[in-house]
Design an enzyme around this catalytic site. Structure first.
Site, short mmCIF file in Angstrom:
data_model
loop_
_atom_site.label_atom_id
_atom_site.label_comp_id
_atom_site.label_asym_id
_atom_site.label_seq_id
_atom_site.Cartn_x
_atom_site.Cartn_y
_atom_site.Cartn_z
N GLY A 64 -25.46 -42.50 -6.89
CA GLY A 64 -25.76 -42.34 -5.47
C GLY A 64 -24.51 -42.43 -4.61
O GLY A 64 -24.34 -41.67 -3.66
N GLY B 82 -26.54 -39.56 -12.06
CA GLY B 82 -27.24 -40.13 -13.20
C GLY B 82 -27.45 -39.23 -14.40
O GLY B 82 -26.98 -39.54 -15.49
N ARG C 168 -21.35 -51.64 -17.25
CA ARG C 168 -20.88 -52.07 -15.92
C ARG C 168 -20.08 -53.37 -15.99
O ARG C 168 -19.13 -53.55 -15.24
CB ARG C 168 -22.07 -52.23 -14.99
CG ARG C 168 -22.65 -50.89 -14.63
CD ARG C 168 -23.83 -51.03 -13.72
NE ARG C 168 -24.22 -49.72 -13.24
CZ ARG C 168 -25.44 -49.40 -12.85
NH1 ARG C 168 -26.40 -50.29 -12.89
NH2 ARG C 168 -25.71 -48.20 -12.41
N LYS D 35 -34.45 -30.88 -8.09
CA LYS D 35 -34.83 -30.37 -6.77
C LYS D 35 -33.67 -29.91 -5.91
O LYS D 35 -32.65 -30.59 -5.83
CB LYS D 35 -35.55 -31.47 -6.01
CG LYS D 35 -36.89 -31.86 -6.58
CD LYS D 35 -37.46 -32.91 -5.68
CE LYS D 35 -38.83 -33.33 -6.09
NZ LYS D 35 -39.21 -34.54 -5.34
P1 AMP Z 1 -31.90 -34.86 -10.81
O1 AMP Z 1 -32.16 -36.35 -10.85
O2 AMP Z 1 -32.35 -34.21 -9.55
O3 AMP Z 1 -30.48 -34.54 -11.19
O4 AMP Z 1 -32.85 -34.23 -11.90
C1 AMP Z 1 -32.74 -34.50 -13.26
C2 AMP Z 1 -34.03 -34.17 -13.91
O5 AMP Z 1 -34.32 -32.80 -13.70
C3 AMP Z 1 -34.01 -34.37 -15.41
O6 AMP Z 1 -34.93 -35.39 -15.74
C4 AMP Z 1 -34.45 -33.03 -15.97
O7 AMP Z 1 -35.41 -33.14 -17.01
C5 AMP Z 1 -35.10 -32.35 -14.78
N1 AMP Z 1 -35.06 -30.90 -14.90
C6 AMP Z 1 -34.00 -30.13 -15.18
N2 AMP Z 1 -34.36 -28.84 -15.27
C7 AMP Z 1 -35.68 -28.78 -15.04
C8 AMP Z 1 -36.64 -27.73 -15.02
N3 AMP Z 1 -36.27 -26.47 -15.24
N4 AMP Z 1 -37.92 -28.04 -14.75
C9 AMP Z 1 -38.28 -29.31 -14.54
N5 AMP Z 1 -37.43 -30.36 -14.55
C10 AMP Z 1 -36.14 -30.10 -14.80
#
Ligand code: AMP
Length: 422
Positions: A403, A380, A61, A224
């Site tokens: 974000g 991220g 950064r 999610k």
């Molecule tokens: P996000 O911050 O919502 O983009 O989520 C990223 C996180 O989702 C990472 O730490 C991944 O390890 C997790 N992730 C990706 N695929 C899966 C999965 N099939 N089951 C559980 N966690 C997951």
């Protein structure tokens, strides 16, 4: 995260040729001004990670802000830098002091950097007054004052008196209407603009959202669905293809009647998932859900694993990556895309046993970029993935603001951007 400066500077030059809804040539950047004799108050994002001895462990950064600072110094201006660091709750705190960044910044700029131990008040005013052309002053952490995050107008006014020109170069905090990121801009009616980080980010996201060369493919992954609903709803109006992977895919699979074992699922979002699929179909957008998955008998790199049909995951097993058939389908869609947006990994890429899908998507994006596609990586964990595989220089743009980027896509504007454009 290790966004390379090459990316920033190369994009800085490329970006202005795109056709977008907003006329980027009207975007006011430091290139539109000569800063000779000015004291430029620059909002930078020096929110860098520090180790226990206060050494900077990733200076991305700080490096990102150098081109803007150097341009102003080269013009004969003086520079006053303001930033936050971490999330101090109780006022001044040693571990959140920006003084830990002075030496490194000075080395990178190759000029001495002075420091004001408060960002407002006598200390800051005296230091700012004494500043001469070609000199750099760094102010102490803005968030040592709670008025910063509250967007306090008086606090913003006090900050504004330190400089003669306001430059916003902190994209990572542009989604916050804080005193230094947005409120302050009103005190610089005709003397404010964006730095190179901001203008590069704005140009790249506009290129994807408003000037995408079709086919435009958005790749969404991560844990999610609930985190991605707003962005998916926006992308359905823009993209030709939406690729879904990661934990969020299983909510879509279950909503369509699949057996997902003990994979991640958001029961309360099953209907939302079905609605997203329905809307996409009505709008002629192709949504790709995985057809197979690498499943594990527990959430561990050493777990037993097997490849199965995504709709027939055995009881007691969880999907932690996309499978080889899905990889091939996704690689094909990506290869035929001219604009690509990637947010979120395809699986638990932090574990080597479940990183293959994420890596294969990253490789497909790199190959498409080589053939001329524009690729924007943002958010991220996809940025972390691109950096893990050292592809930072092989994609078109890696966003510095997770974000902020997502919020920009969701709402089409950001307080920190609007304030400078007013
Ligand atoms: P996000 O911050 O919502 O983009 O989520 C990223 C996180 O989702 C990472 O730490 C991944 O390890 C997790 N992730 C990706 N695929 C899966 C999965 N099939 N089951 C559980 N966690 C997951």
């Amino acid at each position: 995260m290790c966004l390379s400066l090459d990316i920033i500077s190369s994009f800085k030059h490329k970006s202005y040729f795109c056709t977008t809804k907003q006329n980027l040539s009207l975007m006011k950047t430091v290139d539109n001004y000569n800063f000779a004799g000015q004291k430029a108050l620059i909002r930078v994002d020096f929110n860098v990670p520090l180790d226990a001895q206060y050494n900077i462990t990733d200076d991305t950064r700080i490096r990102a802000a150098l081109p803007t600072i150097n341009k102003i110094l080269k013009d004969g201006g003086a520079v006053i830098l303001m930033s936050h660091l971490g999330r101090p709750k109780e006022g001044p705190t040693e571990k959140y002091s920006l003084k830990h960044t002075i030496n490194h910044l000075s080395k990178l700029l190759n000029v001495p950097v002075s420091f004001a131990s408060d960002c407002v008040g006598d200390v800051a005013t005296t230091a700012a007054k004494a500043l001469k052309s070609g000199e750099v002053l760094l102010l102490e952490n803005l968030r040592f004052h709670k008025q910063e995050e509250k967007g306090d107008v008086d606090f913003a006014k006090q900050l504004s008196t330190l400089g003669t020109f306001y430059v916003n170069d902190a994209f990572g905090t542009a989604h916050r209407a804080h005193a230094s990121t947005a409120v302050i801009a009103q005190f610089f009616p005709n003397n404010k603009c964006f730095g190179y980080v901001m203008s590069g980010e704005i140009a790249s996201v506009n290129k994807v959202l408003n000037g995408a060369v079709k086919p435009f493919t958005a790749i969404m992954g991560g844990a999610k669905v609930s985190d991605k609903i707003l962005i998916l709803e926006q992308l359905i109006n823009k993209a030709d293809n939406i690729i879904i992977g990661g934990g969020m895919a299983f909510t879509f699979v279950k909503a369509q009647g699949g057996q997902i074992g003990k994979s991640l699922v958001e029961e309360e979002k099953l209907e939302t998932a079905l609605n997203i699929l329905k809307t996409a179909k009505a709008k002629g957008v192709n949504i790709y859900i995985p057809v197979d998955a690498i499943v594990a008998d527990n959430f561990s790199n050493e777990a037993n694993k097997q490849t199965v049909d995504i709709k027939a995951i055995p009881d007691g097993w969880m999907g932690l990556d996309i499978g080889p058939k899905t990889e091939a389908i996704y690689a094909d869609v990506i290869a035929n895309s001219n604009t690509i947006l990637w947010n979120g990994p395809m699986g638990v890429f932090e574990m080597s046993s479940f990183e293959h899908g994420t890596k294969s998507v990253a490789e497909a994006i790199v190959a498409a970029t080589k053939k001329g596609a524009f690729s924007l990586i943002g958010g991220g964990d996809s940025v972390a993935a691109i950096n893990k595989y050292k592809f930072g220089n092989d994609v078109s743009y890696v966003s510095t603001g997770g974000g902020a980027l997502l919020e920009y896509i969701e709402s089409g504007s950001l307080p920190g951007v609007d304030a400078v454009e007013k």
